[in-house]
Write an enzyme that holds these catalytic residues in place. Structure first.
Site, PDB file in Angstrom:
ATOM      1  N   GLU A 117       3.840  12.623 -10.170  1.00 49.70           N
ATOM      2  CA  GLU A 117       4.237  11.319 -10.704  1.00 49.70           C
ATOM      3  C   GLU A 117       4.953  11.505 -12.043  1.00 49.70           C
ATOM      4  O   GLU A 117       4.481  12.213 -12.914  1.00 49.70           O
ATOM      5  CB  GLU A 117       2.990  10.423 -10.864  1.00 49.70           C
ATOM      6  CG  GLU A 117       3.221   9.119 -11.587  1.00 49.70           C
ATOM      7  CD  GLU A 117       4.351   8.252 -11.035  1.00 49.70           C
ATOM      8  OE1 GLU A 117       4.402   8.030  -9.806  1.00 49.70           O
ATOM      9  OE2 GLU A 117       5.194   7.813 -11.838  1.00 49.70           O
ATOM     10  N   ASN A 158       8.885  15.457 -13.008  1.00 50.08           N
ATOM     11  CA  ASN A 158       9.933  14.891 -12.162  1.00 50.08           C
ATOM     12  C   ASN A 158      10.050  15.761 -10.904  1.00 50.08           C
ATOM     13  O   ASN A 158      10.033  16.993 -11.003  1.00 50.08           O
ATOM     14  CB  ASN A 158      11.264  14.910 -12.928  1.00 50.08           C
ATOM     15  CG  ASN A 158      12.346  14.119 -12.212  1.00 50.08           C
ATOM     16  OD1 ASN A 158      12.467  14.142 -10.991  1.00 50.08           O
ATOM     17  ND2 ASN A 158      13.132  13.408 -12.988  1.00 50.08           N
ATOM     18  N   ASP A 208      11.045   4.419  -4.651  1.00 52.37           N
ATOM     19  CA  ASP A 208      11.971   3.427  -5.213  1.00 52.37           C
ATOM     20  C   ASP A 208      13.261   3.410  -4.370  1.00 52.37           C
ATOM     21  O   ASP A 208      13.841   4.461  -4.114  1.00 52.37           O
ATOM     22  CB  ASP A 208      12.305   3.792  -6.669  1.00 52.37           C
ATOM     23  CG  ASP A 208      11.057   3.780  -7.543  1.00 52.37           C
ATOM     24  OD1 ASP A 208      10.290   2.801  -7.464  1.00 52.37           O
ATOM     25  OD2 ASP A 208      10.828   4.755  -8.281  1.00 52.37           O
ATOM     26  N   LYS A 245      21.693   0.467  -5.066  1.00 55.75           N
ATOM     27  CA  LYS A 245      23.122   0.584  -5.413  1.00 55.75           C
ATOM     28  C   LYS A 245      23.648   1.967  -5.027  1.00 55.75           C
ATOM     29  O   LYS A 245      22.999   2.972  -5.283  1.00 55.75           O
ATOM     30  CB  LYS A 245      23.316   0.374  -6.917  1.00 55.75           C
ATOM     31  CG  LYS A 245      23.050  -1.046  -7.336  1.00 55.75           C
ATOM     32  CD  LYS A 245      23.406  -1.299  -8.774  1.00 55.75           C
ATOM     33  CE  LYS A 245      23.130  -2.754  -9.086  1.00 55.75           C
ATOM     34  NZ  LYS A 245      22.569  -2.949 -10.410  1.00 55.75           N
ATOM     35  N   ASP A 290       8.380  -0.178   2.925  1.00 50.20           N
ATOM     36  CA  ASP A 290       8.562  -1.557   3.377  1.00 50.20           C
ATOM     37  C   ASP A 290      10.053  -1.900   3.399  1.00 50.20           C
ATOM     38  O   ASP A 290      10.431  -2.978   3.842  1.00 50.20           O
ATOM     39  CB  ASP A 290       7.902  -2.521   2.385  1.00 50.20           C
ATOM     40  CG  ASP A 290       8.618  -2.428   1.047  1.00 50.20           C
ATOM     41  OD1 ASP A 290       8.617  -1.325   0.448  1.00 50.20           O
ATOM     42  OD2 ASP A 290       9.237  -3.420   0.609  1.00 50.20           O
ATOM     43  N   GLU A 316      -1.151   1.589  -2.821  1.00 54.29           N
ATOM     44  CA  GLU A 316      -1.202   0.320  -3.554  1.00 54.29           C
ATOM     45  C   GLU A 316      -0.053  -0.602  -3.111  1.00 54.29           C
ATOM     46  O   GLU A 316      -0.253  -1.792  -2.851  1.00 54.29           O
ATOM     47  CB  GLU A 316      -1.092   0.545  -5.070  1.00 54.29           C
ATOM     48  CG  GLU A 316      -2.362   1.031  -5.745  1.00 54.29           C
ATOM     49  CD  GLU A 316      -2.538   2.548  -5.724  1.00 54.29           C
ATOM     50  OE1 GLU A 316      -1.719   3.248  -5.075  1.00 54.29           O
ATOM     51  OE2 GLU A 316      -3.502   3.038  -6.343  1.00 54.29           O
ATOM     52  N   GLU A 343       1.633  -0.491  -0.335  1.00 59.07           N
ATOM     53  CA  GLU A 343       1.464  -0.850   1.078  1.00 59.07           C
ATOM     54  C   GLU A 343       0.537  -2.061   1.212  1.00 59.07           C
ATOM     55  O   GLU A 343       0.815  -2.983   1.979  1.00 59.07           O
ATOM     56  CB  GLU A 343       0.880   0.364   1.827  1.00 59.07           C
ATOM     57  CG  GLU A 343       0.764   0.179   3.322  1.00 59.07           C
ATOM     58  CD  GLU A 343       0.410   1.507   4.017  1.00 59.07           C
ATOM     59  OE1 GLU A 343       0.342   2.536   3.314  1.00 59.07           O
ATOM     60  OE2 GLU A 343       0.213   1.496   5.228  1.00 59.07           O
TER      61      GLU A 343
HETATM   62  C1  LIG Z   1       7.468   2.201  -5.948  1.00 56.23           C
HETATM   63  S1  LIG Z   1       6.308   3.312  -6.622  1.00 56.23           S
HETATM   64  C2  LIG Z   1       5.220   3.654  -5.277  1.00 56.23           C
HETATM   65  C3  LIG Z   1       3.914   4.252  -5.724  1.00 56.23           C
HETATM   66  C4  LIG Z   1       2.946   4.683  -4.609  1.00 56.23           C
HETATM   67  N1  LIG Z   1       3.491   5.770  -3.835  1.00 56.23           N
HETATM   68  C5  LIG Z   1       2.576   3.536  -3.726  1.00 56.23           C
HETATM   69  O1  LIG Z   1       3.013   3.507  -2.570  1.00 56.23           O
HETATM   70  O2  LIG Z   1       1.818   2.648  -4.153  1.00 56.23           O
HETATM   71  C6  LIG Z   1       7.256   4.793  -6.746  1.00 56.23           C
HETATM   72  C7  LIG Z   1       6.648   5.820  -7.697  1.00 56.23           C
HETATM   73  O3  LIG Z   1       7.421   7.011  -7.634  1.00 56.23           O
HETATM   74  C8  LIG Z   1       7.570   7.545  -8.934  1.00 56.23           C
HETATM   75  N2  LIG Z   1       8.797   8.366  -8.948  1.00 56.23           N
HETATM   76  C9  LIG Z   1      10.047   7.932  -8.750  1.00 56.23           C
HETATM   77  N3  LIG Z   1      10.936   8.938  -8.845  1.00 56.23           N
HETATM   78  C10 LIG Z   1      10.205  10.052  -9.112  1.00 56.23           C
HETATM   79  C11 LIG Z   1      10.544  11.411  -9.334  1.00 56.23           C
HETATM   80  N4  LIG Z   1      11.826  11.822  -9.303  1.00 56.23           N
HETATM   81  N5  LIG Z   1       9.556  12.293  -9.587  1.00 56.23           N
HETATM   82  C12 LIG Z   1       8.253  11.879  -9.644  1.00 56.23           C
HETATM   83  N6  LIG Z   1       7.875  10.591  -9.439  1.00 56.23           N
HETATM   84  C13 LIG Z   1       8.832   9.690  -9.179  1.00 56.23           C
HETATM   85  C14 LIG Z   1       7.669   6.314  -9.817  1.00 56.23           C
HETATM   86  O4  LIG Z   1       7.377   6.583 -11.174  1.00 56.23           O
HETATM   87  C15 LIG Z   1       6.658   5.380  -9.153  1.00 56.23           C
HETATM   88  O5  LIG Z   1       5.366   5.514  -9.715  1.00 56.23           O
END
Ligand SMILES: C[S@@+](CC[C@H](N)C(=O)[O-])C[C@H]1O[C@@H](n2cnc3c(N)ncnc32)[C@H](O)[C@@H]1O
Length: 213
Positions: free
Chosen positions: A69, A96, A118, A122, A154, A192, A194
């Site tokens: 994360e 990352n 995410d 775009k 989703d 969470e 989901e």
């Molecule tokens: C939309 S949330 C979904 C969180 C969780 N997987 C869930 O389904 O409840 C996406 C998560 O991915 C993390 N994230 C996005 N890009 C990332 C990256 N390049 N490396 C590590 N984490 C990343 C974001 O910080 C965020 O907490």
């Protein structure tokens, strides 16, 4: 994901360094020694608040899980989830995902989970999507050209993009559901996000994509 600045996060992560591994690149090629066994290692990229990884660890004690994360303010909640679960087979990394090959040796990982990544809708942000070819290349390296990606979302646009991305990359799709919760798939652990989307009646899309050499 809504994030509040948490000035105590650094200290909290340091206090819980048995769960959140600091300077993880020192364990490249040695992750089995961190867990103290030879069980397969599965990673979740974008773990968020940690419900999935803790639930999976309890459901599969013979698998080692590593949640990745980016944000400290989010991973602190995952630390709490892992502690509450008391599962010994989970570690977390505050990095990352583009650093994966600095942290894991080739073939050290057997499966990659992506959950509700995410969508970055775009076109100019396409490279940030975690199912983009640049990320698939990173997963391929740590998987050693075998193993699988299990992806749930989703977001229909991201799902369509990802199916194409996986196929163009040469992955074999071994499971596809356009409505996971109405399917006969067993053993689903909800994230969470989901729970939130399912409560609104939105279908959950799921795919498993494999490297076959
Ligand atoms: C939309 S949330 C979904 C969180 C969780 N997987 C869930 O389904 O409840 C996406 C998560 O991915 C993390 N994230 C996005 N890009 C990332 C990256 N390049 N490396 C590590 N984490 C990343 C974001 O910080 C965020 O907490």
């Amino acid at each position: 994901m809504r994030m509040r600045h948490k000035p105590w996060a650094d200290d909290y992560l340091a206090e819980n360094s048995h769960i959140v591994i600091s300077d993880p690149s020192q364990y490249k090629g040695k992750w089995h020694s961190v867990f103290g066994n030879d069980n397969p290692i599965h990673i979740e990229v974008g773990t968020g608040k940690g419900q999935f990884i803790s639930g999976m660890a309890l459901q599969h004690p013979d698998v080692n899980y590593i949640g990745i994360e980016l944000f400290k303010s989010v991973i602190v909640t995952a630390v709490d989830k892992v502690k509450q679960s008391e599962a010994p087979n989970v570690k977390l990394l505050n990095i990352n995902a583009d650093m994966l090959s600095d942290v894991f040796a080739e073939g050290e990982i057997e499966r990659v989970y992506l959950n509700f990544s995410d969508p970055w809708p775009k076109k100019r942000h396409e490279k940030r999507r975690l199912t983009n070819h640049a990320f698939l290349q990173k997963y391929e390296q740590v998987l050693g050209g075998k193993g699988a990606i299990h992806f749930k979302t989703d977001n229909r646009g991201l799902f369509e993009y990802s199916l194409t991305s996986f196929s163009e990359y040469g992955l074999v799709l071994t499971f596809v559901s356009l409505d996971l919760h109405q399917s006969d798939f067993e053993g689903n652990v909800m994230t969470e996000y989901e729970e939130k989307f399912a409560a609104k009646g939105q279908p959950i899309y799921r795919v498993e994509a494999e490297w076959r050499n």
